[in-house]
Structure formats: structure tokens, C-alpha cells
Design an enzyme around this catalytic site. Structure first.
Site, PDB file in Angstrom:
ATOM      1  N   ALA A 124      -8.794   4.112  -1.839  1.00  0.00           N
ATOM      2  CA  ALA A 124      -9.009   5.422  -1.205  1.00  0.00           C
ATOM      3  C   ALA A 124      -9.514   6.424  -2.233  1.00  0.00           C
ATOM      4  O   ALA A 124      -8.915   6.585  -3.297  1.00  0.00           O
ATOM      5  CB  ALA A 124      -7.715   5.913  -0.573  1.00  0.00           C
ATOM      6  N   SER A 180      -4.925   9.546   6.571  1.00  0.00           N
ATOM      7  CA  SER A 180      -4.266   8.233   6.569  1.00  0.00           C
ATOM      8  C   SER A 180      -3.226   8.078   5.463  1.00  0.00           C
ATOM      9  O   SER A 180      -2.135   7.547   5.704  1.00  0.00           O
ATOM     10  CB  SER A 180      -5.293   7.110   6.490  1.00  0.00           C
ATOM     11  OG  SER A 180      -6.239   7.389   5.500  1.00  0.00           O
ATOM     12  N   GLY A 195     -11.339   9.930  -1.428  1.00  0.00           N
ATOM     13  CA  GLY A 195     -11.371  11.350  -1.114  1.00  0.00           C
ATOM     14  C   GLY A 195     -10.064  12.060  -1.344  1.00  0.00           C
ATOM     15  O   GLY A 195      -9.994  13.010  -2.122  1.00  0.00           O
ATOM     16  N   ASN A 214      -5.722  -1.236   0.788  1.00  0.00           N
ATOM     17  CA  ASN A 214      -6.694  -0.157   1.022  1.00  0.00           C
ATOM     18  C   ASN A 214      -6.343   1.118   0.265  1.00  0.00           C
ATOM     19  O   ASN A 214      -7.230   1.889  -0.087  1.00  0.00           O
ATOM     20  CB  ASN A 214      -6.801   0.137   2.520  1.00  0.00           C
ATOM     21  CG  ASN A 214      -7.645  -0.903   3.219  1.00  0.00           C
ATOM     22  OD1 ASN A 214      -8.280  -1.740   2.568  1.00  0.00           O
ATOM     23  ND2 ASN A 214      -7.651  -0.886   4.539  1.00  0.00           N
ATOM     24  N   ARG A 268     -10.058   9.064  13.552  1.00  0.00           N
ATOM     25  CA  ARG A 268      -9.156   9.653  12.558  1.00  0.00           C
ATOM     26  C   ARG A 268      -9.841  10.764  11.767  1.00  0.00           C
ATOM     27  O   ARG A 268     -10.957  10.601  11.289  1.00  0.00           O
ATOM     28  CB  ARG A 268      -8.692   8.570  11.578  1.00  0.00           C
ATOM     29  CG  ARG A 268      -7.791   9.082  10.464  1.00  0.00           C
ATOM     30  CD  ARG A 268      -7.301   7.946   9.613  1.00  0.00           C
ATOM     31  NE  ARG A 268      -8.387   7.247   8.970  1.00  0.00           N
ATOM     32  CZ  ARG A 268      -8.902   7.552   7.789  1.00  0.00           C
ATOM     33  NH1 ARG A 268      -8.423   8.575   7.087  1.00  0.00           N
ATOM     34  NH2 ARG A 268      -9.890   6.850   7.288  1.00  0.00           N
ATOM     35  N   ARG A 273     -16.427  11.922  11.940  1.00  0.00           N
ATOM     36  CA  ARG A 273     -16.931  10.682  11.343  1.00  0.00           C
ATOM     37  C   ARG A 273     -17.604   9.748  12.352  1.00  0.00           C
ATOM     38  O   ARG A 273     -18.632   9.142  12.055  1.00  0.00           O
ATOM     39  CB  ARG A 273     -15.728   9.977  10.700  1.00  0.00           C
ATOM     40  CG  ARG A 273     -16.092   8.920   9.744  1.00  0.00           C
ATOM     41  CD  ARG A 273     -14.868   8.429   9.038  1.00  0.00           C
ATOM     42  NE  ARG A 273     -14.519   9.264   7.905  1.00  0.00           N
ATOM     43  CZ  ARG A 273     -13.502   9.018   7.098  1.00  0.00           C
ATOM     44  NH1 ARG A 273     -12.736   7.970   7.307  1.00  0.00           N
ATOM     45  NH2 ARG A 273     -13.243   9.795   6.071  1.00  0.00           N
ATOM     46  N   GLY A 323       0.856  -1.189   0.000  1.00  0.00           N
ATOM     47  CA  GLY A 323       0.000   0.000   0.000  1.00  0.00           C
ATOM     48  C   GLY A 323       0.890   1.236   0.000  1.00  0.00           C
ATOM     49  O   GLY A 323       2.104   1.154  -0.246  1.00  0.00           O
TER      50      GLY A 323
END
Ligand code: SIN
Length: 485
Positions: free
Chosen positions: A44, A371, A46, A40, A366, A270, A12
Site C-alpha cells: 500500500a 482500507s 498512498g 497487500n 471503496r 476510482r 496484513g
């Protein structure tokens, strides 16, 4: 015996960026569990948060701490934000292309709990995929796919290397002066999630088995807006950037109920949004939807091309139709406890970076899009530290037996399914101590059965999540406790 300078576990953002920064003349082996895109980062949407300029650093720090309920490690948050500007600058100088506005300047968008626009994106809503492709193109070291890590060769405070399956029955050992764990989170131990199927928390299980520290394992983040009603465990994500740019959440009667829960409505942190959706649906029985009616079609297609086409395939014509949503497991804030130098706490030459690590940056929740940034910044730090320290192992000092593991057993499938259901139902958005206790008992029972190595490791990870959840008696951020009735 061949000794690598580095073995990196995972492909990743964190693993590949570490690989990009390690000089070409070093011997590096990268172990990838499935195919390279099975991570992941690839999914992603956004973007990647960054302080926009020096003045924005204290504001980015403050937003990160506020979203994290001030449970974050402040020093690490400061490090992340201060390094964000140079990290992004270096990435762009190396050729990474982020979207720009009409003036050719970087286009920053907004996501929940950010007090200003500071999220970079690429190909509209495919930031992770574009970054992944860029990092793969810049990887000059060997990647071995279908290499599933099953043990770390640890004696005292030194890691001598990694043991991994190359097929259902074969396994190999690789020795390395430095080992970098970048294997990602735990999504596949939850029934519904947004993660790659490769992310099942096995390496966290190895860390637990060795008695090394895992931290904040109860802090699991649920993304508020995934498409409800699709068949697979991995749910299509509806990026938070949609809400940042005007999409909003309604019940089936069109009522924006989130303002009943938080003054910022859809743009609240969130954990608050996910929990409110869960609660509202439970109380009222009403369906919950994401509405895009503030968008004009052409602009929507240009800004969110991948979401537009993915949703079209699912039968939705955006931005005209609203989409049924629910929260799903998204990100693990907890993980392997690391130092400011990205080392596994207590170890000399073992590093953990990206989602697998708990640097303390995210605290109890988070901040959106921090991230990918964390993966980039801490991979840089791990490489800088290891090059400076130039630690060398002597493999002859590793005198423990190499165990031959059985990868999977017949009883595994049913237990895996039950595990996912248990974690989703009892270690999810709302938790009850009595159910956490029962779940822990069941998992401990499974651990006594003769399961395959990979399931055994997943169960150890699940056990540590449940134990941490039980130990934290009061609600905090993503860890929300409903008192026993
Ligand atoms: C999203 O696009 O909503 C995901 C961003 C993130 O998880 O940071």
C-alpha cells in the site's frame, strides 16, 4: 490437546493489528500463507484515511458514501469514521510514525473523491510497508509462515479451529476458542493486479463451501493507474496520491480526456476513472499516460521516494517523463459478510477483518485509503468483542472427519491460467451478461474436474463473483454492465 485462545489467519494490517491488541498472556497462533511481507498491506502506497477532527467526521462519512454510490452500510461507515480518530491516536501513541510537515504536525494529503486533505502517509509513499514493519515489530505472538489454510473446522455456529498445509503434502489442525480470518482479497485470480501473490481468495472459497454468507462479491475495484508494459501479473502501482497532488492523465497527444467523462477529471471516484480510461482507449485506440509535469524534481523525490526509484529501475526519469498506464485489479469490496462486531454473520466465535470481510463500509466503490483504516478499526473491534465474550470451545464436540486434502494437482496450472484470463476479461471493468454466463459455465466445469484443494477453493470464490455479477442486473459503482448487443 493444545487449544489456542486465538488463531489468526493472515499477517496484513488487520491480522497483525489484532495480534498486537491481544494480551500477551493469551495463547495466539498466527498463520501466514507465504512470508510475512507477502500481503497487500506491504504494497500500500498512498496512505491511510482518517477523519482529521470531529468536524471532519460527517464529511469523511459523506465522501465514503458518495464514492460507494450510497450502497454502503451507513452504520458501519459511521462507526469507521467515528473510531478513526482514536484508532490513529492510539497507533501513534504506540510508536507508529507518520510523515509530518515543517511545523511537526501530521501531514495530510489528498486522494480522489476526498473533499479535503485527510490521508496520512509514512516514508512518503510507503505507508503500507512502514505500518507493516511497525506491526511486525510489535507482534508478541508466534507467526508460522508457509502455512496455507485449507479448511475451517465448523460445526453449527461454532468454529473449532483451522486446518492448514505446512508443505506440499503435510497438513495440521489447530484448535482455538476464537478464529480471526484476515487473509486478504482475491487479486491472484485476476490476470493483472496490484496485489501480493498470496491473495488468491481461498478462504472466501471455504466460506462458500460451508454455506456461510459472502456479500457483494461482484464489487471488484480496479485501480486506474498501474504501469503498463511490465512482465509480471502484479503491476507496479502509481499511487492515487500522485493525482491528489497534481499528476494528471493524458492521451498520447497530451489531451486530458477525463474531463469529458466527469467534472472532477482525474479526481473523480476510482471506478469512474478506471472505466473512463478503459472506454477512451477502446474507442480511440490511443495510449494513456500519467504526467508528472506539475512537480519539481527535488520535491517529487522527497514526497514519492519509492515511486521515484521503482520507476527509475523501469527506465523512467520522473517527474520529467510521462508513464504509460492502464487500470488493473486492486481491491475486493465484497467478501465474508460480517456484523458490526466483526463476526462472520451467523457465527459465535469466527471473525473476519480487513479486505477478506464485507463490512459494508465500501459499498459499490471503496474511497481511496479507507482500507488500511478499515483493517485497523475492525481488528480492534474483533479483539474487544472476543475478549469481552470470552467464548470457549469444547473440541470434543467437533465430531466431523478431518479430510486429507491434496494441495495441488498436475492439471491445476492450465486451469489457474485460464481462470485468471476469464476473470480479467469477463468479470473486469466492463461486464456483459452473456460472457458472465459462459464464464460461470466454464468455472462450474472446472469444479467438476479432479483439481487440487487450493484451486478448488479459488474456483468456488470465482464462482461466487460470477454468480453475484449475474444477479446484479443493473450497473452500480464498480459493477458495470454492458447490455448484450
Ligand atoms: C493508492 O496509493 O493509490 C492506493 C490507495 C488505496 O488503494 O486506497
Amino acid at each position: 490437546m493444545k487449544i489456542y485462545d486465538y488463531v489468526i489467519i493472515g499477517t496484513g494490517v488487520a491480522g497483525l493489528n489484532a495480534a498486537r491488541l491481544i494480551p500477551k498472556d493469551k495463547k495466539v497462533l498466527i498463520l501466514c500463507k507465504m512470508s510475512t511481507w507477502n500481503c497487500n498491506t506491504f504494497w500500500a502506497q498512498g496512505g491511510i484515511a482518517s477523519a482529521v477532527d470531529e468536524n471532519d467526521i460527517p464529511i469523511h462519512i459523506n465522501d465514503t458514501l458518495t464514492a460507494g454510490v450510497n450502497y454502503n452500510d451507513k452504520k458501519t461507515v459511521e462507526l469507521l469514521s467515528k473510531k478513526s480518530i482514536s484508532t490513529i491516536k492510539n497507533l501513534i501513541a504506540a510508536g507508529m510514525k507518520f510523515d509530518v510537515n515543517e511545523k511537526g504536525e501530521l501531514a495530510y494529503t489528498k486522494e480522489a473523491a476526498h473533499s479535503r486533505n485527510r490521508i496520512l502517509h509514512a516514508d512518503g509513499d510507503a505507508t503500507g510497508r512502514m505500518m507493516h514493519v511497525f506491526l511486525l515489530e510489535h507482534c508478541e505472538h508466534v507467526i508460522l509462515t508457509q502455512s496455507v489454510v485449507c479448511d475451517l473446522l465448523i460445526k453449527d455456529d461454532i468454529c473449532y479451529g483451522v486446518q492448514y498445509f505446512t508443505s506440499e503434502t503435510e497438513q495440521k489442525v489447530v484448535y482455538a476458542h476464537n478464529t480471526i480470518i484476515a487473509s486478504g482479497g482475491v487479486g491472484s485470480i485476476y490476470r493483472y493486479h496490484t496485489n501480493s501473490t498470496a491473495n488468491a481468495g481461498e478462504v472466501q472459497g471455504i466460506i462458500a463451501e460451508k454455506g456461510l454468507p459472502l456479500k457483494d462479491m461482484e464489487m471488484m475495484q480496479f485501480h486506474p493507474t498501474v504501469v503498463r508494459g511490465t512482465n509480471f501479473a502484479r503491476k507496479p502501482l502509481l499511487s492515487e496520491a500522485l493525482r491528489g497532488e497534481g499528476a494528471y492523465i493524458v492521451d498520447e497527444n497530451g489531451y486530458r480526456f477525463l474531463f469529458d467523462y466527469h467534472k472532477d477529471g482525474e479526481l473523480a471516484p476510482r471506478d469512474v476513472v478506471s472505466r473512463s480510461i478503459f472506454d477512451y482507449n477502446k474507442k480511440t485506440g490511443l495510449g494513456v499516460f500519467l504526467s508528472f509535469e506539475t512537480f519539481e524534481k527535488k520535491a517529487f523525490k522527497k514526497r514519492f521516494p519509492n515511486i521515484y526509484s521503482n520507476l527509475k529501475e523501469l527506465g523512467y526519469e520522473l517527474p520529467f517523463e510521462r508513464v504509460p498506464i492502464s487500470p488493473a485489479f486492486h481491491y475486493s469490496m465484497g467478501g465474508i459478510e460480517t456484523t458490526l462486531e466483526a463476526k462472520v454473520k451467523g457465527m459465535k466465535n469466527l471473525y473476519a477483518i480487513g479486505e477478506v470481510a464485507c463490512t459494508g463500509v465500501h459499498g459499490a466503490n471503496r474511497l481511496a485509503s479507507n482500507s488500511l483504516l478499515e483493517g485497523l478499526v475492525f481488528s480492534e473491534i474483533a479483539v474487544e468483542t472476543s475478549l469481552k465474550e470470552n467464548f470457549k470451545i469444547n473440541p470434543e464436540n467437533y465430531d466431523k472427519p478431518i479430510i486429507t486434502y491434496v494441495r495441488n494437482k498436475e492439471i491445476d496450472k492450465d486451469i489457474k491460467d485460464n481462470l485468471r484470463e476469464i476473470m480479467w476479461t469477463h468479470a473486469g471493468i466492463v461486464r456483459e451478461p452473456k460472457n458472465l454466463e459462459k464464464s460461470l459455465e466454464i468455472i462450474e466445469g472446472y469444479l467438476k474436474q479432479n483439481v487440487g484443494r487450493l484451486l478448488f477453493l479459488r474456483l468456488l470464490t470465482a464462482k461466487s463473483i460470477l454468480k453475484s455479477a449475474l444477479e446484479r442486473k443493473k450497473s452500480l459503482g464498480a459493477h458495470y454492465i454492458k447490455e448484450n448487443e
